[in-house]
Enzyme design. Structure first.
Site, PDB file in Angstrom:
ATOM      1  N   SER A 102       0.853  -1.117   0.104  1.00 57.80           N
ATOM      2  CA  SER A 102       0.058   0.034   0.193  1.00 57.80           C
ATOM      3  C   SER A 102       0.972   1.189  -0.061  1.00 57.80           C
ATOM      4  CB  SER A 102      -0.831   0.083   1.240  1.00 57.80           C
ATOM      5  OG  SER A 102      -1.409   1.054   1.413  1.00 57.80           O
TER       6      SER A 102
ATOM      7  N   TYR B  94      -2.539  -1.340  10.527  1.00 55.65           N
ATOM      8  CA  TYR B  94      -2.505  -1.546   9.157  1.00 55.65           C
ATOM      9  C   TYR B  94      -1.244  -1.080   8.728  1.00 55.65           C
ATOM     10  CZ  TYR B  94      -4.087  -1.150   4.340  1.00 55.65           C
ATOM     11  OH  TYR B  94      -4.187  -1.139   3.058  1.00 55.65           O
TER      12      TYR B  94
END
Length: 244
Positions: free
Chosen positions: A151, A164
């Site tokens: 990401s 995360y």
């Protein structure tokens, strides 16, 4: 003037087997469909069998081969069975795409231990498990592609996403280290790191994104980039790909 629409890469993956985790929707489903159109047999892994069945039905309708393998990728025994079943029914795995993951938009203080563990498990531990399970066969055959989905959070930090972000940072370090271990065996390890993608991720995470759905990357964009990683000449290794 209307922009011309790309038809995508002209890549032939006939005879190859691709295993995709998180394949029940979003990025995983898009990658599965794209690789199937390129000729690869695809194995679809996720927890939601009914969603996997829908993806498989679409692939089969267009003449592709799809195997549904319901799997909790945070459990190594299940990951090992996933790889064994794929190999037994489709053949040795040529491409492993570790795509599964999710987020919860909460501060560390407000997050439960279970929510933090779940994010670390789905975003990072699953990558470790999937990679470990496919590598022995790839090393033996001196070929293979592992594509991990990171990401932009792999490089940047954001409040309310600490678990995360930490897991996605770890995916980068893991991917680069594994590549150094296996490059001599002709195996590539790529990491695709997208910014916001038009999937249900934000809805599930409870996130409020500043970009409309049409302004975000589309799942098909990542599918095309994953295909490019596999299509590159064997001499080419792309370390990390940050997509905006």
């Amino acid at each position: 003037m209307t922009k011309p629409q790309s038809k995508g890469l002209d890549v032939n993956l006939e005879g190859m087997v691709t295993l995709i985790t998180g394949a029940s929707s979003g990025i995983g489903a898009a990658i599965a469909g794209r690789f199937a159109r390129a000729g690869s047999k695809v194995a679809l892994a996720a927890r939601r069998k009914e969603k996997l069945d829908d993806v498989a039905a679409t692939i089969k309708q267009m003449g592709g081969t799809a195997l549904v393998v319901p799997t909790d990728v945070t459990e190594y025994d299940q990951v090992k069975r996933m790889v064994e079943q794929t190999t037994n029914q489709l053949g040795p795995i040529d491409v492993m795409i570790n795509n599964a993951g999710h987020a919860v938009a909460k501060s560390v203080v407000d997050s439960s231990v279970e929510e933090m563990d779940a994010q670390i498990g789905s975003n990072f531990r699953s990558v470790c498990y999937g990679t470990k399970a496919v590598l022995p066969s790839m090393i033996e055959r001196k070929t293979g592609n592992i594509i991990n989905i990171g990401s932009n959070c792999s490089f940047r930090h954001y409040p309310d996403y600490a678990a995360y972000v930490g897991a996605k940072h770890a995916v980068i370090g893991f991917s680069r280290s594994v590549y150094e271990e296996v490059r001599e065996h002709g195996i590539r390890v790529n990491c695709l790191c997208p910014a916001a993608v038009n999937t249900a991720w934000a809805d599930v995470a409870g996130a409020e994104l500043p970009w409309g759905r049409e302004e975000r990357l589309q799942p098909e964009d990542l599918a095309e980039m994953a295909l490019l990683c596999v299509a590159m000449p064997a001499r080419v290794q792309v370390d990390n790909i940050l997509m905006w």
